[in-house]
Scaffold this motif. Structure first.
Motif, PDB file in Angstrom:
ATOM      1  N   SER A 249       0.830  -1.207   0.000  1.00 40.31           N
ATOM      2  CA  SER A 249       0.000   0.000   0.000  1.00 40.31           C
ATOM      3  C   SER A 249       0.864   1.256   0.000  1.00 40.31           C
ATOM      4  CB  SER A 249      -0.922   0.005   1.216  1.00 40.31           C
ATOM      5  OG  SER A 249      -1.850  -1.051   1.171  1.00 40.31           O
ATOM      6  N   GLU A 250       1.941   1.207   0.766  1.00 45.61           N
ATOM      7  CA  GLU A 250       2.840   2.357   0.841  1.00 45.61           C
ATOM      8  C   GLU A 250       3.437   2.687  -0.525  1.00 45.61           C
ATOM      9  OE1 GLU A 250       5.106   5.358   3.041  1.00 45.61           O
ATOM     10  OE2 GLU A 250       3.297   4.201   3.446  1.00 45.61           O
ATOM     11  N   PHE A 251       3.789   1.654  -1.282  1.00 49.59           N
ATOM     12  CA  PHE A 251       4.378   1.897  -2.601  1.00 49.59           C
ATOM     13  C   PHE A 251       3.404   2.672  -3.487  1.00 49.59           C
ATOM     14  CE2 PHE A 251       4.569   0.485  -7.062  1.00 49.59           C
ATOM     15  CZ  PHE A 251       5.814   0.968  -7.414  1.00 49.59           C
ATOM     16  N   PHE A 252       2.155   2.228  -3.585  1.00 44.41           N
ATOM     17  CA  PHE A 252       1.200   2.885  -4.477  1.00 44.41           C
ATOM     18  C   PHE A 252       0.809   4.262  -3.967  1.00 44.41           C
ATOM     19  CE2 PHE A 252       0.619  -1.632  -5.529  1.00 44.41           C
ATOM     20  CZ  PHE A 252       0.837  -1.563  -6.898  1.00 44.41           C
ATOM     21  N   TRP A 253       0.776   4.438  -2.652  1.00 43.88           N
ATOM     22  CA  TRP A 253       0.491   5.765  -2.119  1.00 43.88           C
ATOM     23  C   TRP A 253       1.620   6.732  -2.467  1.00 43.88           C
ATOM     24  CZ3 TRP A 253      -3.110   8.873  -0.406  1.00 43.88           C
ATOM     25  CH2 TRP A 253      -2.732  10.033   0.263  1.00 43.88           C
ATOM     26  N   ARG A 254       2.829   6.313  -2.249  1.00 45.79           N
ATOM     27  CA  ARG A 254       3.964   7.176  -2.576  1.00 45.79           C
ATOM     28  C   ARG A 254       4.012   7.487  -4.072  1.00 45.79           C
ATOM     29  NH1 ARG A 254       9.352   6.469   0.950  1.00 45.79           N
ATOM     30  NH2 ARG A 254       8.434   6.020   2.997  1.00 45.79           N
ATOM     31  N   PHE A 255       3.708   6.475  -4.883  1.00 41.19           N
ATOM     32  CA  PHE A 255       3.697   6.680  -6.327  1.00 41.19           C
ATOM     33  C   PHE A 255       2.707   7.786  -6.703  1.00 41.19           C
ATOM     34  CE2 PHE A 255       2.137   5.748 -10.598  1.00 41.19           C
ATOM     35  CZ  PHE A 255       3.313   5.617 -11.304  1.00 41.19           C
ATOM     36  N   SER A 256       1.556   7.790  -6.056  1.00 45.05           N
ATOM     37  CA  SER A 256       0.533   8.785  -6.383  1.00 45.05           C
ATOM     38  C   SER A 256       0.949  10.194  -5.988  1.00 45.05           C
ATOM     39  CB  SER A 256      -0.792   8.440  -5.687  1.00 45.05           C
ATOM     40  OG  SER A 256      -0.700   8.643  -4.277  1.00 45.05           O
ATOM     41  N   GLN A 257       1.880  10.327  -5.041  1.00 47.00           N
ATOM     42  CA  GLN A 257       2.301  11.634  -4.570  1.00 47.00           C
ATOM     43  C   GLN A 257       3.480  12.214  -5.351  1.00 47.00           C
ATOM     44  OE1 GLN A 257       0.264  12.991  -2.043  1.00 47.00           O
ATOM     45  NE2 GLN A 257      -0.785  11.102  -2.642  1.00 47.00           N
ATOM     46  N   LEU A 258       4.049  11.428  -6.274  1.00 42.11           N
ATOM     47  CA  LEU A 258       5.195  11.895  -7.045  1.00 42.11           C
ATOM     48  C   LEU A 258       4.766  12.852  -8.155  1.00 42.11           C
ATOM     49  CD1 LEU A 258       7.109   8.512  -7.540  1.00 42.11           C
ATOM     50  CD2 LEU A 258       7.560  10.275  -5.811  1.00 42.11           C
ATOM     51  N   SER A 259       5.683  13.722  -8.551  1.00 43.63           N
ATOM     52  CA  SER A 259       5.451  14.591  -9.705  1.00 43.63           C
ATOM     53  C   SER A 259       5.657  13.792 -10.987  1.00 43.63           C
ATOM     54  CB  SER A 259       6.415  15.776  -9.675  1.00 43.63           C
ATOM     55  OG  SER A 259       7.756  15.320  -9.844  1.00 43.63           O
ATOM     56  N   ASP A 260       5.334  14.386 -12.133  1.00 44.51           N
ATOM     57  CA  ASP A 260       5.525  13.706 -13.417  1.00 44.51           C
ATOM     58  C   ASP A 260       6.988  13.309 -13.608  1.00 44.51           C
ATOM     59  OD1 ASP A 260       2.864  13.923 -14.034  1.00 44.51           O
ATOM     60  OD2 ASP A 260       3.094  15.731 -15.241  1.00 44.51           O
ATOM     61  N   ALA A 261       7.887  14.210 -13.303  1.00 43.52           N
ATOM     62  CA  ALA A 261       9.316  13.918 -13.466  1.00 43.52           C
ATOM     63  C   ALA A 261       9.755  12.822 -12.505  1.00 43.52           C
ATOM     64  CB  ALA A 261      10.141  15.180 -13.240  1.00 43.52           C
ATOM     65  N   GLU A 262       9.212  12.810 -11.292  1.00 42.68           N
ATOM     66  CA  GLU A 262       9.584  11.795 -10.305  1.00 42.68           C
ATOM     67  C   GLU A 262       9.003  10.420 -10.651  1.00 42.68           C
ATOM     68  OE1 GLU A 262      10.057  14.489  -6.250  1.00 42.68           O
ATOM     69  OE2 GLU A 262       8.061  13.868  -6.918  1.00 42.68           O
ATOM     70  N   ARG A 263       8.003  10.390 -11.527  1.00 42.27           N
ATOM     71  CA  ARG A 263       7.479   9.110 -12.024  1.00 42.27           C
ATOM     72  C   ARG A 263       8.186   8.682 -13.301  1.00 42.27           C
ATOM     73  NH1 ARG A 263       2.587  11.582 -11.246  1.00 42.27           N
ATOM     74  NH2 ARG A 263       2.126  11.478 -13.479  1.00 42.27           N
ATOM     75  N   GLY A 264       9.180   9.468 -13.752  1.00 43.30           N
ATOM     76  CA  GLY A 264      10.007   9.057 -14.876  1.00 43.30           C
ATOM     77  C   GLY A 264       9.757   9.755 -16.190  1.00 43.30           C
ATOM     78  N   HIS A 265       8.861  10.743 -16.253  1.00 46.84           N
ATOM     79  CA  HIS A 265       8.585  11.430 -17.510  1.00 46.84           C
ATOM     80  C   HIS A 265       9.666  12.464 -17.818  1.00 46.84           C
ATOM     81  CE1 HIS A 265       4.610   9.676 -18.130  1.00 46.84           C
ATOM     82  NE2 HIS A 265       4.385   9.846 -16.840  1.00 46.84           N
ATOM     83  N   LEU A 267      10.448  15.848 -19.043  1.00 44.80           N
ATOM     84  CA  LEU A 267       9.707  17.095 -19.187  1.00 44.80           C
ATOM     85  C   LEU A 267      10.296  18.028 -20.226  1.00 44.80           C
ATOM     86  CD1 LEU A 267       8.774  17.910 -15.482  1.00 44.80           C
ATOM     87  CD2 LEU A 267       7.560  16.528 -17.175  1.00 44.80           C
ATOM     88  N   THR A 268      11.404  17.629 -20.869  1.00 44.49           N
ATOM     89  CA  THR A 268      11.923  18.460 -21.962  1.00 44.49           C
ATOM     90  C   THR A 268      11.079  18.293 -23.222  1.00 44.49           C
ATOM     91  OG1 THR A 268      13.487  16.735 -22.666  1.00 44.49           O
ATOM     92  CG2 THR A 268      14.268  18.338 -21.054  1.00 44.49           C
ATOM     93  N   PHE A 269      10.171  17.325 -23.228  1.00 44.01           N
ATOM     94  CA  PHE A 269       9.188  17.173 -24.304  1.00 44.01           C
ATOM     95  C   PHE A 269       7.867  17.778 -23.844  1.00 44.01           C
ATOM     96  CE2 PHE A 269      12.057  13.903 -25.836  1.00 44.01           C
ATOM     97  CZ  PHE A 269      11.936  13.992 -27.220  1.00 44.01           C
ATOM     98  N   GLN A 270       7.276  18.634 -24.678  1.00 45.47           N
ATOM     99  CA  GLN A 270       5.982  19.235 -24.396  1.00 45.47           C
ATOM    100  C   GLN A 270       5.132  19.193 -25.656  1.00 45.47           C
ATOM    101  OE1 GLN A 270       5.029  20.295 -21.381  1.00 45.47           O
ATOM    102  NE2 GLN A 270       7.036  19.905 -20.432  1.00 45.47           N
ATOM    103  N   MET A 271       3.816  19.130 -25.489  1.00 44.21           N
ATOM    104  CA  MET A 271       2.931  19.129 -26.651  1.00 44.21           C
ATOM    105  C   MET A 271       3.031  20.463 -27.383  1.00 44.21           C
ATOM    106  SD  MET A 271       1.630  16.193 -26.999  1.00 44.21           S
ATOM    107  CE  MET A 271       0.452  16.597 -28.293  1.00 44.21           C
ATOM    108  N   SER A 272       2.963  20.416 -28.698  1.00 40.08           N
ATOM    109  CA  SER A 272       3.073  21.624 -29.506  1.00 40.08           C
ATOM    110  C   SER A 272       1.713  22.297 -29.643  1.00 40.08           C
ATOM    111  CB  SER A 272       3.613  21.282 -30.894  1.00 40.08           C
ATOM    112  OG  SER A 272       2.666  20.481 -31.601  1.00 40.08           O
ATOM    113  N   SER A 273       1.740  23.533 -30.106  1.00 37.80           N
ATOM    114  CA  SER A 273       0.501  24.255 -30.395  1.00 37.80           C
ATOM    115  C   SER A 273       0.011  23.875 -31.794  1.00 37.80           C
ATOM    116  CB  SER A 273       0.751  25.760 -30.324  1.00 37.80           C
ATOM    117  OG  SER A 273       1.649  26.151 -31.352  1.00 37.80           O
ATOM    118  N   GLU A 274      -1.206  24.282 -32.142  1.00 36.75           N
ATOM    119  CA  GLU A 274      -1.739  23.998 -33.471  1.00 36.75           C
ATOM    120  C   GLU A 274      -0.902  24.674 -34.551  1.00 36.75           C
ATOM    121  OE1 GLU A 274      -5.823  24.961 -33.760  1.00 36.75           O
ATOM    122  OE2 GLU A 274      -6.477  23.561 -32.186  1.00 36.75           O
ATOM    123  N   THR A 275      -0.439  25.884 -34.259  1.00 39.98           N
ATOM    124  CA  THR A 275       0.398  26.609 -35.228  1.00 39.98           C
ATOM    125  C   THR A 275       1.707  25.873 -35.463  1.00 39.98           C
ATOM    126  OG1 THR A 275      -0.555  28.718 -34.513  1.00 39.98           O
ATOM    127  CG2 THR A 275       1.542  28.800 -35.716  1.00 39.98           C
TER     128      THR A 275
END
Length: 812
Positions: A249-265, A267-275
C-alpha cells in the motif's frame, strides 16, 4: 513508433516474431539486473515521500486479503488485485488520481506473445477515457501507462530467487539471483513471464518520452517492485502482500504523490501548439516532396513515416555554445528509428523542424557513456572542419538537462539526466548472475542535431544508386582516416543514408552514426581494444573469437562496406536465388554465431567464401556490371584459392578508390532495377501459442529437375519476376522482368506505393484457422511444435571453413 519494423538485434516488432524476441530479452537481462534490494530501501531511495500529507491513505489492513496464495489462472489473481487497488471512499484512495485497468482483457489475442498486454496497467485519471475508447487491437495502452503489474498464478514461476533469511556471508556471496529450474516446463513458463515483463517495459519506453519506469510483479501473494532505466533494472526482494500489505500500500500511495518527473517522464518534451503542428506538417511535407519527387496522395502517404496527426511535440536541445549554453526548440512527431532494446544507447531518431529556422533537421536522441572524452557531435564537428566528404553537418548538440532548466549562472554545471541503476552495483544486497557480479554502465541523455536528412540505403533505387552511394561512403571513411585519423568501426545498413542534392541526379550516400568510432595510433589501429559494430557486417578477423580483444583497422572497415554492398544486392537487386536461398545465405553468411567458453565467434561462411567463393559463385546477378564490380572487389579483398592468412596487396584504400572511381566513370549502370527479395523468419516464429497456425514459407513452385521448390524474386510492388533465362555474370536480366516493375515504384522507391504494406513485410500467420483436431494435438504436446525451416543448401560449418573446406547438403 517507427513504421519500419526491421531491426537486427530484436527482429523488429512483428507479433509473429515475438517468441524469438522474448528469448532475446531474457538472455540480455542477465547482464543488467541488480537485486534483490530491500523493499523499504527501494521506496526510500526512489519514491521519497517528503512532507506529503497521509490523511487520504486508505488503511492497508487486510487490503489484499482477496488475492489467493496460488491460483489456477492469472485472472483469479489480477481481478481481486485490481479491485483492491481501485478501492476508494469519499475522501480516501489506495492510489489517488490513478486507475488500474485490466489491460490483459483489452487484447484480441492475450495468449499470443506478440499481442499480449500487461494484466493490469495504471493510468492517470485524465487519460483513462482515451485508452478506453481505443480499439482493443491498438497498443495505445503502452503509450499512456504510468506503471504496469504483471501477474502469475504461482510463486513457482518467479524467474528470480532470494537468498534464505539469515544466511551466512559465504552463502550470500555465492547466491545466484536467477533461479535454477529442474523442470523444463516450469522454466519455459518462468522465461515467458519474465520475457513478457521486459517486452512490456521496452515498449513503454519506446512509446513514451521517459527517463525511467516503475513496474510490479505479483506471483500469487508474493510481489516484487522494479525500477527500469537505460542502464538496467533494480528488483526488490519478494514480500507477501498478505503479511506486508502495508509495504504494498505504501508503494502505491507514494507513487501517487510523485510529480511527473519523479514518475520518470521527460519534461523536456511538451505538446506543440496547433500553429507549430502546421509548421511541422508543411515543412516536412515540402522536404519529402523534394527528396522523392512525388505529390498528391503519394506524398500524403510518405509523410506518415514522419508525421502522426495530433502527435507533434516540442523538444528542447541544450546546445553548448562557447562557454555557455543555448536552448534550441525542435518539433518532432513519428520517429524513423524506435529503441527496441531496454538498455544501452537506445537511440531514437526523428525528422525534426527547427522552430527558429523552419528547416528540416535530424534529431538523434540517445543515451551515451559520459566517460567518453568526445561526444558524437564533437567527432562529426571536427570531421566537418577538416573537410571530410559525405558526413552529415552538425547543427548543435548537448547533454539533456534535468527539467530543461539552464542555470542562471553560466559557470555553474547543470544537473543532467542520467541513469541510476549503475549507482547500486556494489551494494551488499546485489547478488550474482551466472556466477559473476553484475556490472552496468552509467548513461547520460544526449541529443545531436544534424543538418543532413535523408532516407535509409534500404530504399535504394537500383544498381547505379547502390554503387555510387557506397562509393560516397568509402570516400567518407577514407577522408576520416587520412584527415582525421579516425575509424568508423560500424559500417552497416543502418548507418548509411541517401540524400538528394541539387548538384547531381543520383542521391548521395552519407556515413552517419559516428558514436562507435575511434581515433587511431601511429600504426593506424584503433586506440581501444575490442569488437565494435554490427555483427552482420563485421570483418572475418573481428569475428574470430581469438581476435576478440584486437584493435580495429581500416581494412576491417573496408571489408564491412563490402558486406553492406553484398547485403543490399542480395535483398534489393535482381539475381537468380530464390527467397529460400536468400534466407539461407542471410543466416549462414551474415548471422552465423557460436559461443565457446563465453566468447562469441563467427565468420566461418565469410572465410570459406573468401577462399573459394562457395556462396557468391552460385549467384547469377541480374546486372552484368554489378557482377563485374563485385567479383573484382572480392578478388581485391582475398584472391581465391589462397590461404586466409595471406593478405592481398590490392586490399588498400588507394587501389580500391582507383578501381571504383574508374568503374563508375566507364560503366553505365541500371538505375531502376530494384527488386525486393524476402527473408523468411519462420524459424523465429512464435511457437509458444497453441493456436498459432503453421508459419507459411515463401511462395514457391515445384522444380521437377531440382526436386525442390523455387520462388521467384519479388518486385517492389509485390509482384513476382517471371522465371526465365536469368543472366549469369556476363549477361543481363530479361527485359520483361525489369519492364514489369511499376514505373512509379521504380522511379520513386522511397514512396509508400513502392513499399509493401505491413501485412506483407514479413511472412505472417495464415488467415485460415487450424482444424480443431490440430489444435487439440498442439495443446496436448509438451514440446512446442518446431517451425519449418528452409532447406540448408549452402550450409558452411565454421570449423571446416577455418581449414578451407566446405560442404553442401544433399538435395532430396
Amino acid at each position: 513508433m517507427a513504421l519500419d519494423p526491421e531491426h537486427p538485434r530484436t527482429y523488429g516488432l512483428e507479433p509473429v516474431l515475438a517468441w524469438d524476441r522474448n528469448k532475446y530479452h531474457v538472455k540480455q537481462s542477465r547482464e543488467y539486473v541488480l537485486g534483490p534490494m530491500p523493499p523499504m530501501s527501494f521506496m526510500e531511495e526512489f519514491l521519497p515521500l517528503g512532507s506529503s500529507q497521509r490523511h487520504g491513505l486508505l488503511s492497508p489492513r487486510n487490503a489484499f486479503a482477496a488475492v489467493p496464495l496460488s491460483a489456477e489462472t492469472p485472472a483469479q489473481v489480477y481481478e481481486p488485485l485490481a479491485s483492491a487497488l481501485n478501492k476508494k471512499t469519499r475522501h480516501k484512495a489506495r492510489c489517488p488520481g490513478f486507475t488500474f485497468e485490466k489491460t490483459i482483457e483489452r487484447s484480441k489475442r492475450p495468449e499470443r506473445l506478440g499481442y499480449a498486454k500487461p494484466h493490469i496497467s495504471c493510468f492517470a485519471s485524465g487519460n483513462l477515457d482515451i485508452v478506453r475508447r481505443a480499439d482493443k487491437g491498438s497498443r495505445i495502452d503502452f503509450g499512456y501507462a504510468e506503471l504496469f503489474i504483471q501477474v502469475a498464478s504461482s510463486p513457482a514461476t518467479d524467474y528470480f530467487i532470494d537468498p534464505k533469511p539469515y544466511a551466512d556471508i559465504p552463502t550470500l556471496i555465492a547466491h545466484q539471483f536467477t533461479r535454477a529450474f529442474d523442470d523444463d516446463e516450469a522454466y519455459d513458463q518462468a522465461e515467458r513471464t519474465w520475457g513478457l515483463h521486459i517486452a512490456f517495459a521496452t515498449e513503454v519506453f519506446a512509446r513514451q518520452h521517459r527517463t525511467f519506469l516503475f513496474t510490479v510483479s505479483v506471483f500469487g501473494t508474493f510481489a516484487r517492485l522494479y525500477r527500469w532505466d537505460r542502464s538496467g533494472c533494480i528488483i526488490t526482494a519478494t514480500f507477501d502482500i498478505h503479511e506486508h500489505s502495508d509495504i504494498f500500500s505504501e508503494f502505491f500511495w507514494r507513487f501517487s504523490q510523485l510529480s511527473d518527473a519523479e514518475r520518470g517522464h521527460d519534461l523536456t518534451f511538451q505538446m506543440s501548439s496547433e500553429t507549430e503542428e502546421r509548421l511541422f506538417c508543411d515543412t516536412v511535407s515540402a522536404y519529402v516532396a523534394s527528396q522523392l519527387d512525388i505529390a498528391g496522395e503519394e506524398l500524403e502517404k510518405a509523410l506518415l513515416a514522419h508525421y502522426q496527426p495530433g502527435h507533434v511535440t516540442k523538444v528542447a536541445v541544450h546546445a553548448v555554445v562557447g562557454e555557455g549554453r543555448e536552448t534550441r526548440d525542435l518539433l518532432v512527431s513519428r520517429p524513423v528509428v524506435s529503441p527496441l532494446s531496454l538498455d544501452g544507447r537506445c537511440t531514437r531518431g526523428f525528422w525534426a523542424v527547427d522552430v527558429k529556422t523552419s528547416k528540416v533537421v535530424f534529431l538523434k536522441d540517445t543515451w551515451r557513456t559520459p566517460s567518453q572524452i568526445e561526444t558524437e557531435g564533437d567527432v562529426i564537428g571536427r570531421l566537418n572542419e577538416l573537410g571530410v566528404r559525405n558526413v552529415p553537418m552538425v547543427v548543435c548538440h548537448g547533454d539533456v538537462i534535468v527539467d530543461g532548466a539552464i542555470p542562471a549562472d553560466a559557470s555553474a554545471e547543470p544537473a543532467f539526466q542520467e541513469t541510476r541503476t549503475n549507482e547500486f552495483t556494489t551494494e551488499p544486497w546485489s547478488r550474482c548472475i551466472d556466477e559473476k557480479d553484475v556490472y552496468v554502465s552509467r548513461r547520460r541523455h544526449y541529443r545531436l542535431v544534424l543538418g543532413t536528412v535523408g532516407y535509409s540505403i534500404k530504399m535504394l533505387r537500383g544498381t547505379e544508386e547502390l554503387l555510387h552511394s557506397t562509393f560516397d561512403v568509402f570516400l567518407a571513411m577514407k577522408d576520416a582516416f587520412e584527415k582525421g585519423s579516425r575509424l568508423h568501426r560500424d559500417l552497416s545498413l543502418g548507418n548509411i543514408i541517401l540524400v538528394k542534392d541539387s548538384d547531381r541526379p543520383i542521391r548521395r550516400g552519407y556515413l552517419i552514426d559516428w558514436d562507435a568510432s575511434d581515433a587511431v595510433d601511429e600504426t593506424g589501429k584503433a586506440l581501444h581494444e575490442g569488437r565494435a559494430g554490427t555483427w552482420l557486417f563485421m570483418s572475418i578477423r573481428v569475428l574470430d573469437e581469438r581476435e576478440v580483444n584486437s584493435k580495429h583497422t581500416f581494412p576491417d572497415d573496408m571489408e564491412s562496406l563490402l558486406y553492406v554492398v553484398f547485403y543490399c544486392a542480395l535483398c534489393y537487386l535482381p539475381h537468380s536465388l530464390s527467397d529460400r536461398d536468400v534466407t539461407t545465405v542471410h543466416r549462414e553468411f551474415f548471422e552465423s554465431v557460436f559461443n565457446m567458453k563465453g566468447v562469441s565467434g563467427g565468420g566461418g561462411a565469410k572465410m570459406s567464401n573468401a577462399i573459394n567463393r562457395i556462396i557468391t559463385k552460385r549467384i547469377r546477378w541480374g546486372s552484368a556490371s554489378f557482377a563485374e564490380w563485385f567479383n573484382t572487389v572480392l578478388d581485391y579483398h582475398h584472391p581465391p584459392s589462397t590461404p586466409i592468412w595471406e593478405r592481398s596487396d590490392k586490399w588498400n584504400a588507394e587501389t580500391l578508390e582507383a578501381f571504383w572511381s574508374h568503374f563508375l566513370e566507364t560503366h553505365e549502370l541500371e538505375r531502376d532495377n530494384r527488386v525486393v527479395h524476402r527473408i523468411s523468419k519462420a524459424s523465429r516464429y512464435d511457437r509458444n501459442s497453441p493456436d498459432t497456425p503453421t508459419p507459411p514459407l515463401p511462395s514457391a513452385t515445384p522444380d521437377p529437375k531440382r526436386g525442390r521448390a523455387e520462388s521467384s524474386p519479388v518486385l517492389e510492388d509485390g509482384r513476382e519476376v517471371k522465371k526465365g533465362r536469368f543472366a549469369d555474370e556476363a549477361g543481363t536480366p530479361p527485359a520483361r522482368a525489369i519492364a514489369s516493375a511499376d514505373p512509379v515504384s521504380a522511379r520513386k522507391p522511397g514512396s509508400p506505393s513502392s513499399r509493401r504494406s505491413g501485412k506483407d513485410r514479413f511472412p505472417g500467420p495464415s488467415t485460415s484457422t487450424p482444424r480443431r483436431s490440430e489444435r487439440i494435438r498442439d495443446r496436448q504436446s509438451k514440446a512446442s511444435p518446431a517451425a519449418p525451416t528452409a532447406p540448408r543448401t549452402l550450409r558452411v560449418t565454421s570449423r571446416r571453413a577455418a581449414r578451407g573446406r566446405t560442404r553442401t547438403s544433399s538435395r532430396k
